[in-house]
Design an enzyme around this catalytic site. Structure first.
Site, PDB file in Angstrom:
ATOM      1  N   PRO A 215      -7.787  -1.240  -1.541  1.00 25.09           N
ATOM      2  CA  PRO A 215      -8.437  -0.437  -0.510  1.00 25.09           C
ATOM      3  C   PRO A 215      -7.912   0.995  -0.523  1.00 25.09           C
ATOM      4  O   PRO A 215      -6.727   1.219  -0.761  1.00 25.09           O
ATOM      5  CB  PRO A 215      -8.045  -1.137   0.797  1.00 25.09           C
ATOM      6  CG  PRO A 215      -7.632  -2.502   0.405  1.00 25.09           C
ATOM      7  CD  PRO A 215      -7.111  -2.420  -0.995  1.00 25.09           C
ATOM      8  N   GLY A 216      -8.795   1.942  -0.295  1.00 24.57           N
ATOM      9  CA  GLY A 216      -8.382   3.323  -0.158  1.00 24.57           C
ATOM     10  C   GLY A 216      -8.122   4.053  -1.455  1.00 24.57           C
ATOM     11  O   GLY A 216      -7.603   5.161  -1.453  1.00 24.57           O
ATOM     12  N   THR A 217      -8.512   3.445  -2.581  1.00 21.95           N
ATOM     13  CA  THR A 217      -8.255   4.119  -3.849  1.00 21.95           C
ATOM     14  C   THR A 217      -9.409   5.042  -4.241  1.00 21.95           C
ATOM     15  O   THR A 217      -9.358   5.670  -5.294  1.00 21.95           O
ATOM     16  CB  THR A 217      -8.030   3.100  -4.983  1.00 21.95           C
ATOM     17  OG1 THR A 217      -9.033   2.094  -4.900  1.00 21.95           O
ATOM     18  CG2 THR A 217      -6.667   2.468  -4.876  1.00 21.95           C
ATOM     19  N   GLY A 218     -10.449   5.079  -3.425  1.00 26.42           N
ATOM     20  CA  GLY A 218     -11.519   6.032  -3.677  1.00 26.42           C
ATOM     21  C   GLY A 218     -12.769   5.449  -4.308  1.00 26.42           C
ATOM     22  O   GLY A 218     -13.535   6.173  -4.941  1.00 26.42           O
ATOM     23  N   LYS A 219     -13.003   4.149  -4.119  1.00 24.32           N
ATOM     24  CA  LYS A 219     -14.190   3.529  -4.715  1.00 24.32           C
ATOM     25  C   LYS A 219     -15.475   4.082  -4.078  1.00 24.32           C
ATOM     26  O   LYS A 219     -16.402   4.470  -4.778  1.00 24.32           O
ATOM     27  CB  LYS A 219     -14.121   2.005  -4.561  1.00 24.32           C
ATOM     28  CG  LYS A 219     -12.928   1.401  -5.279  1.00 24.32           C
ATOM     29  CD  LYS A 219     -12.878  -0.093  -5.145  1.00 24.32           C
ATOM     30  CE  LYS A 219     -12.530  -0.552  -3.743  1.00 24.32           C
ATOM     31  NZ  LYS A 219     -11.198  -0.139  -3.284  1.00 24.32           N
ATOM     32  N   THR A 220     -15.469   4.111  -2.749  1.00 22.19           N
ATOM     33  CA  THR A 220     -16.627   4.652  -2.049  1.00 22.19           C
ATOM     34  C   THR A 220     -16.824   6.114  -2.431  1.00 22.19           C
ATOM     35  O   THR A 220     -17.944   6.554  -2.703  1.00 22.19           O
ATOM     36  CB  THR A 220     -16.422   4.538  -0.524  1.00 22.19           C
ATOM     37  OG1 THR A 220     -15.990   3.224  -0.231  1.00 22.19           O
ATOM     38  CG2 THR A 220     -17.691   4.855   0.220  1.00 22.19           C
ATOM     39  N   HIS A 436      12.742  -4.327 -16.551  1.00 24.35           N
ATOM     40  CA  HIS A 436      12.031  -5.560 -16.887  1.00 24.35           C
ATOM     41  C   HIS A 436      10.797  -5.259 -17.754  1.00 24.35           C
ATOM     42  O   HIS A 436      10.619  -5.836 -18.824  1.00 24.35           O
ATOM     43  CB  HIS A 436      11.626  -6.263 -15.577  1.00 24.35           C
ATOM     44  CG  HIS A 436      10.870  -7.535 -15.760  1.00 24.35           C
ATOM     45  ND1 HIS A 436      11.433  -8.769 -15.547  1.00 24.35           N
ATOM     46  CD2 HIS A 436       9.588  -7.773 -16.127  1.00 24.35           C
ATOM     47  CE1 HIS A 436      10.544  -9.712 -15.776  1.00 24.35           C
ATOM     48  NE2 HIS A 436       9.403  -9.131 -16.132  1.00 24.35           N
ATOM     49  N   GLU A 437       9.991  -4.329 -17.300  1.00 24.93           N
ATOM     50  CA  GLU A 437       8.765  -4.010 -18.038  1.00 24.93           C
ATOM     51  C   GLU A 437       9.083  -3.354 -19.384  1.00 24.93           C
ATOM     52  O   GLU A 437       8.410  -3.609 -20.381  1.00 24.93           O
ATOM     53  CB  GLU A 437       7.839  -3.110 -17.215  1.00 24.93           C
ATOM     54  CG  GLU A 437       7.347  -3.723 -15.895  1.00 24.93           C
ATOM     55  CD  GLU A 437       6.648  -5.064 -16.056  1.00 24.93           C
ATOM     56  OE1 GLU A 437       6.068  -5.320 -17.135  1.00 24.93           O
ATOM     57  OE2 GLU A 437       6.700  -5.876 -15.106  1.00 24.93           O
ATOM     58  N   HIS A 440       9.808  -6.067 -21.861  1.00 18.75           N
ATOM     59  CA  HIS A 440       8.577  -6.629 -22.424  1.00 18.75           C
ATOM     60  C   HIS A 440       8.023  -5.709 -23.509  1.00 18.75           C
ATOM     61  O   HIS A 440       7.647  -6.145 -24.596  1.00 18.75           O
ATOM     62  CB  HIS A 440       7.499  -6.759 -21.341  1.00 18.75           C
ATOM     63  CG  HIS A 440       7.690  -7.911 -20.399  1.00 18.75           C
ATOM     64  ND1 HIS A 440       7.948  -9.178 -20.825  1.00 18.75           N
ATOM     65  CD2 HIS A 440       7.610  -7.981 -19.042  1.00 18.75           C
ATOM     66  CE1 HIS A 440       8.032  -9.992 -19.759  1.00 18.75           C
ATOM     67  NE2 HIS A 440       7.837  -9.277 -18.662  1.00 18.75           N
TER      68      HIS A 440
HETATM   69  P1  ADP Z   1     -12.161   2.691  -0.990  1.00 15.05           P
HETATM   70  O1  ADP Z   1     -13.654   2.708  -0.983  1.00 15.05           O
HETATM   71  O2  ADP Z   1     -11.601   2.469  -2.366  1.00 15.05           O
HETATM   72  O3  ADP Z   1     -11.551   1.765  -0.004  1.00 15.05           O
HETATM   73  P2  ADP Z   1     -12.486   5.341  -0.016  1.00 15.05           P
HETATM   74  O4  ADP Z   1     -13.328   5.918  -1.083  1.00 15.05           O
HETATM   75  O5  ADP Z   1     -13.182   4.894   1.208  1.00 15.05           O
HETATM   76  O6  ADP Z   1     -11.647   4.130  -0.590  1.00 15.05           O
HETATM   77  O7  ADP Z   1     -11.342   6.358   0.352  1.00 15.05           O
HETATM   78  C1  ADP Z   1     -11.131   6.804   1.652  1.00 15.05           C
HETATM   79  C2  ADP Z   1     -10.736   8.253   1.673  1.00 15.05           C
HETATM   80  O8  ADP Z   1      -9.487   8.448   1.040  1.00 15.05           O
HETATM   81  C3  ADP Z   1     -11.689   9.133   0.921  1.00 15.05           C
HETATM   82  O9  ADP Z   1     -12.751   9.534   1.716  1.00 15.05           O
HETATM   83  C4  ADP Z   1     -10.802  10.301   0.511  1.00 15.05           C
HETATM   84  O10 ADP Z   1     -10.649  11.213   1.551  1.00 15.05           O
HETATM   85  C5  ADP Z   1      -9.474   9.639   0.270  1.00 15.05           C
HETATM   86  N1  ADP Z   1      -9.313   9.287  -1.140  1.00 15.05           N
HETATM   87  C6  ADP Z   1      -9.179   8.031  -1.627  1.00 15.05           C
HETATM   88  N2  ADP Z   1      -9.045   8.056  -2.962  1.00 15.05           N
HETATM   89  C7  ADP Z   1      -9.107   9.349  -3.341  1.00 15.05           C
HETATM   90  C8  ADP Z   1      -9.050   9.996  -4.620  1.00 15.05           C
HETATM   91  N3  ADP Z   1      -8.891   9.315  -5.749  1.00 15.05           N
HETATM   92  N4  ADP Z   1      -9.152  11.338  -4.635  1.00 15.05           N
HETATM   93  C9  ADP Z   1      -9.311  12.028  -3.499  1.00 15.05           C
HETATM   94  N5  ADP Z   1      -9.375  11.463  -2.280  1.00 15.05           N
HETATM   95  C10 ADP Z   1      -9.278  10.135  -2.181  1.00 15.05           C
HETATM   96 ZN    ZN Z   2       7.632  -9.961 -16.707  1.00 13.72          ZN
END
Ligand code: ADP
Ligand code: ZN
Length: 657
Positions: A215-220, A436-437, A440
């Site tokens: 979550p929060g990695t910027g998929k949306t 550890h890594e 490997h």
């Molecule tokens: P997800 O859909 O992966 O849960 P979001 O796209 O909703 O995450 O991310 C939420 C907010 O966090 C975005 O609107 C942005 O402000 C910030 N954010 C997350 N990832 C990034 C990124 N890679 N680059 C810039 N901003 C990001």
């Molecule tokens: Zn290992």
């Protein structure tokens, strides 16, 4: 929880309209019986009045005095009189003030009763009230649905209201630190911009792309950026919103969504949390399953199969758990492509921070690198939050700019909050994981027959893995030789051995490695006939494993054999482990270099690992495995060519004959 709720409301959810109709009928009947009591007499009157003759009050009085009446019904405004001949009925308006009427009726021995007239108001009310109640219930339903689908039930027939699209202004520049993911979706942008080019050539563009990441990695954000770059409408729905809905509504909504997207094509459909509807039916386990989810999923699959690759619609879906998805979703022509939107490494975090300080006044000596260094394991959303919190802190203190100290304070708060929520690696763990890594990775690169390293990472991934080493499986490889299996065992042992050599103590982090190593040796003995313990005897028939458990193979060998096998596994693990320890000691410096680089960058590539190792080998005059591999491949190719030549000779000879 979700399932339980759904069960409780099952009938209700399944048959909203039937339930509603039953409700309405019951309410109307109820009212009819209550209000109907008074209307009973009313009907008599009304029925009679059809034949009733309207007369003057004076005429009425004379009918009384002449005893021509049998019965009189007295209402508030009029009177009905029944003639003694049982045929004639009269109505007359009451003249107010005639207090003697009852007296007279009694005197003449005429039966009399009173009735309450229904006037237009009570009449209307009797009809309206049930409708008002029905409308009330309707609105309650509608409210419920609105909550779960973002538009009113009244819009059900009107598909335009059910899905909303936007034209995002987001660009790829707004998404930072996920360069590989951006590269992978670049071609989608191109396709949406110039669909004709691709269609003419006959190129098959993926219909569905799964964006995988925490979550929060910027998929949306990335999905929006694809729409923004291509300048096409962006339709967005969340998988979880379907579950709260009545059966049938989710499917209808999917249908509308695609209809609308096709109309506006080229376009992007984004389905957030697709696991909510796409959870594997097998993994659900609950008897009967979840009808709503299944219907929605089936509709989605049908829609995806329903349009050709020449329709410029791309469906992007986000999930944190691709492993739970129904296999049907991942088949060709559906979500057959996965793009990893990973948590950012150090450089990625710096870039993301830079994106988010745009528009925020920062102090000149702010160093975002410092912030990035402190925030390993955090996602883009957390970083965006940190910048915003720091700005709020600065504002509260009436500063003109955000200072480094504000940033640090904000980071601290974020970490304190996250420490409970998610797994954030602490410095001691980080050190263990790095060694550890690296262990490997070193074994993978210096053991003949091992798979090459493609990436080493100490960025925690999910709750389980604190770090990981990715190996590239060789292409066109369908079987493994004995030495390659041993090599894999060595690589697995490398992690734990490195902990022993460099940390001096063993952690629990290697548990899974040891399990896998044991399994490999076991199958060498049991299945592949690669040991002296059982020789060529197969101890365990290959069997269909059902979801990795359930059926247990019956043991078809003696206790003595079992003992021997255990002994073999134990001693060979020990023997391999000892050689691994020696290798690590030998390459000590190389490991230290890898750890240093890992500390700096958190992710290092296979190329970087090989550079470190070759540099070390050159310096110490060690016969390198890296170059040996190249030699091996050349030898193999030469041999291949020789065999082909020989085969050709044989062919030619037989032709001559
Ligand atoms: P997800 O859909 O992966 O849960 P979001 O796209 O909703 O995450 O991310 C939420 C907010 O966090 C975005 O609107 C942005 O402000 C910030 N954010 C997350 N990832 C990034 C990124 N890679 N680059 C810039 N901003 C990001
Ligand atoms: Zn290992």
């Amino acid at each position: 929880m979700q399932d339980k709720n759904n069960k409780d409301n099952n009938f209700f959810n399944k048959n909203p309209l039937v339930t509603f109709a039953i409700f309405s009928v019951v309410i109307i009947l109820l009212f009819k019986t209550i209000v109907g009591d008074t209307q009973g007499t009313n009907e008599n009157v009304a029925g009679a009045s059809k034949r009733a003759k309207s007369i003057n009050y004076s005429e009425f009085k004379s009918l009384i005095s002449s005893k021509q009446l049998k019965k009189v019904d007295i209402g508030q405004s009029y009177i009905k009189a029944y003639g003694s001949d049982s045929l004639s009925v009269y109505t007359t308006r009451i003249v107010p003030g005639d207090t003697k009427l009852i007296e007279e009726l009694e005197k003449q021995g005429i039966e009399y009763t009173g009735f309450s007239e229904t006037n237009w108001f009570t009449e209307m009310f009797g009809w309206l009230l049930p409708f008002l109640i029905i409308i009330g219930i309707w609105m309650f339903f509608a409210g419920r649905m609105q909550k779960s689908m973002g538009s009113g039930i009244l819009g059900m027939g009107n598909s335009k209201k059910m899905v909303n699209s936007e034209k995002p202004k987001t660009k790829f520049d707004d998404v930072a630190g996920v360069e590989e993911a951006k590269e992978e979706v670049q071609e989608i942008v191109d396709f949406l911009k110039f669909p004709a080019r691709y269609v003419e050539i006959g190129a098959k563009i993926p219909k569905g792309v799964l964006l995988v990441g925490s979550p929060g990695t910027g998929k949306t954000l990335l999905a929006k950026a694809v729409a923004g770059e291509a300048d096409v409408p962006f339709f967005s729905v969340s998988g979880s919103s379907f579950i709260e809905m009545f059966v049938g509504v989710g499917a209808a909504r999917v249908r509308d969504l695609f209809e609308q997207a096709k109309k506006d094509a080229p376009s992007i459909i984004f389905i957030d949390e697709i696991d909510a509807i796409g959870k594997s039916r097998a993994a659900g386990g609950v008897m009967g399953g979840n009808d709503e989810r299944e219907q929605t999923l089936n509709q989605l699959l049908a829609e995806m199969d329903g349009f050709g690759t020449d329709t410029p619609i791309i469906i992007l879906a986000a999930t944190n758990r691709p492993e739970v998805l129904d296999q049907a979703l991942l088949r060709p022509g559906r979500f057959d492509r996965q793009v990893l939107v990973d948590k950012p490494d150090f450089e990625g975090r710096v870039k993301i921070l830079k994106v988010h300080v745009k528009g925020v006044k920062m102090d000149e000596d702010v160093e975002l690198e410092e912030v990035a260094r402190l925030t390993a394991g955090l996602a883009g959303a957390d970083l965006a939050n940190i910048i915003n919190e720091a700005a709020l802190l600065a504002g509260r203190k009436s500063q003109k700019t955000v200072k480094q100290s504000d940033l640090f304070e904000s980071v601290e708060r974020a970490l304190a909050g996250l420490a409970k929520k998610s797994r954030r690696i602490n410095p001691k763990e980080k050190k263990i994981v790095a060694y550890h890594e690296s262990g490997h990775a070193l074994l993978a690169e210096t053991t003949k027959g091992a798979k090459k390293v493609s990436k080493v990472s100490i960025v925690p991934r999910g709750l389980a893995a604190l770090g990981y080493t990715l190996n590239t499986p060789e292409e066109n490889k369908f079987m493994m030789q004995k030495h390659e299996l041993w090599a894999e065992v060595d690589v697995l042992l490398g992690g734990r051995a490195a902990e022993e050599v460099f940390i001096g103590e063993i952690s629990t982090g290697a548990g899974n490695d040891l399990e896998r190593a044991t399994d490999i040796i076991k199958s060498m003995v049991q299945t592949y006939g690669m040991s002296d313990v059982a020789g060529l005897m197969v101890l365990e028939k290959s069997r269909q494993s059902f979801l990795g458990g359930g059926m247990q193979a019956t043991r078809e060998y003696s206790d003595k054999m079992a003992e021997n096998m255990d002994e073999f596994i134990k001693t060979s693990l020990k023997a391999r482990y000892d050689t691994v320890l020696v290798r690590l000691e030998e390459y000590r410096e190389a490991i230290e270099d890898m750890v240093k680089l890992l500390y700096k960058k958190e992710n290092i590539t296979g190329v970087e690992v090989r550079e470190i190792i070759t540099a070390f080998e050159k310096k110490n005059n060690i016969d390198s495995k890296v170059t040996k591999v190249v030699d091996e491949i050349r030898d193999e190719l030469e041999e291949d060519a020789k065999m082909a030549d020989e085969a050709k000779d044989v062919e030619e000879k037989s032709d001559e004959k």
